[in-house]
Design a protein around this motif. Sequence first.
Motif, short mmCIF file in Angstrom:
data_model
loop_
_atom_site.label_atom_id
_atom_site.label_comp_id
_atom_site.label_asym_id
_atom_site.label_seq_id
_atom_site.Cartn_x
_atom_site.Cartn_y
_atom_site.Cartn_z
N THR A 1 52.33 62.57 90.95
CA THR A 1 52.15 61.11 91.06
C THR A 1 52.60 60.43 89.78
N ASP B 1 43.82 59.25 92.89
CA ASP B 1 44.75 58.51 92.03
C ASP B 1 44.55 57.00 92.12
N ALA C 1 49.75 61.03 87.05
CA ALA C 1 48.44 61.44 87.54
C ALA C 1 48.51 62.95 87.81
N PRO C 2 47.39 63.64 87.92
CA PRO C 2 46.05 63.06 87.85
C PRO C 2 45.67 62.64 86.44
N LEU D 1 51.84 53.22 92.17
CA LEU D 1 51.80 54.68 92.22
C LEU D 1 52.80 55.18 93.25
#
Length: 420
Positions: A2, A117, A108-109, A140
């Motif tokens: 992410t 997230d 992320a995380p 995101l």
Amino acid sequence: MTHGIVDVANFYVSAERLFDPSLRGVPVIVLSNNDGCAVARSEEAKALHVRMGEPVFKIRDRIKRHGIQLRSSNYELYADLNRRFNAVIAEHTDTVEIYSIDESFYRAPTLHNGLGDVEAAHRLREDILRQVGLPTRIGLGPTRTLSKVANALAKATEKVWGGVVDLHDTELRRRLFEQWPIGEVWGIGSALEARLHPLGIRTTADLAAMPPAVARDVGTVVLERLVRELGGIECADFKVEPDALKATAVTRQFGEPVKTLDELGEAMARRAARAAEKIRAQGLVASRLIAFAHGSRYRPNPPSASRSARLSPPTNDPRVILRIVGQMTEAIFQPGGVYTKCGVLLEDLTPQGQGQADLFATVDPRAPALLAAMDGLNSRFGRNTITLAVQGHGAKAFDTKRSQKSPAWTTRISEIPVAR
DNA sequence: TCTGGGGTCCTAGGACCC
DNA sequence: TCTGGGGTCCTAGGACCC
């Protein structure tokens, strides 16, 4: 994977409002250098149709009629607030990539174990607002490009989705992309938009559906990567450590037009000295030097010329650089010309002490100590405490105008706010 | 009257080499 | 009439970003 991107809403305006409550709830615009154009607008100013980059003199009546508040750019303040909100992001993740003065990528995380997230992104927004006072939006997605699109969508849907949008879901992507024009996508400027429209590619959905080979054909490898990233395939590097600076420039409009060689020489020397100072601060030397000066492009036949030279050995010594810039200025200057801007660029930057020594050049062994002393004085007692003679001294009519500048609230002890 | 500044990346084409 | 081929390096200019 992410990718996340945090951007500060109307950053310069939000920064000005932080220390000046009278600016809250009223239309505000922050001006470019020389107080020329609007470079940041509050929501109230956007509602009055003040466009990005619009020249101030064209909207004088609107400013008066609606009481739009003006501020000059206060880069010391913005740079300091940038440090502060990135420090908060760094409390949430050890992968921060500072992308610009008002945006940072992260991965992320985050360090919140167990939080999703999206939940963690909401938490990050709250922390930045509480600790620094700046409103943000977060996008995101599985690639940087998708996180940028998500960030743009987060702006557009803030009231509904609370300032966070996640584009991992392909079905959500499909739906939103149908509505999203390609001109809004990170990496599609006006030129590419004009080439893509005739091909029937108007929405982000059309763009994402392009075969990569066709994208490369229409544009370059850059467009191909963009299309792949829209499809969820990572093509861009993530850099926690910023790349070393490759080039730097100091270019400014004049407060008042310059008509003499003497003035142009001083203005050019000031920019050259600042450019040399910037690369010294990073421990870099330059191999290429460019100087230019020109008149207003809104006037008929403005003067315009530039000169470039190689620097061998590479240097950051203002005595060397200013001497060459002085010669260039004499070559550039046309008597009778009305100049409105000049600048100096230093390119092919490399770390000091790393390059090949020049067999035939003599290097002043005392230079490092001298320059360190200069930089030390200027950093301790303020910029231009000590300068080279050719820079002239004191304020000049050709200096950039910043007539509406707010104080250096957070970085200068004499200007910090007083509470009663 | 008055119109910002500072970066990065990519490509085409010329110069040059063997 | 016919005039090699394949590289590298450098620069200018265009496009994009905030």
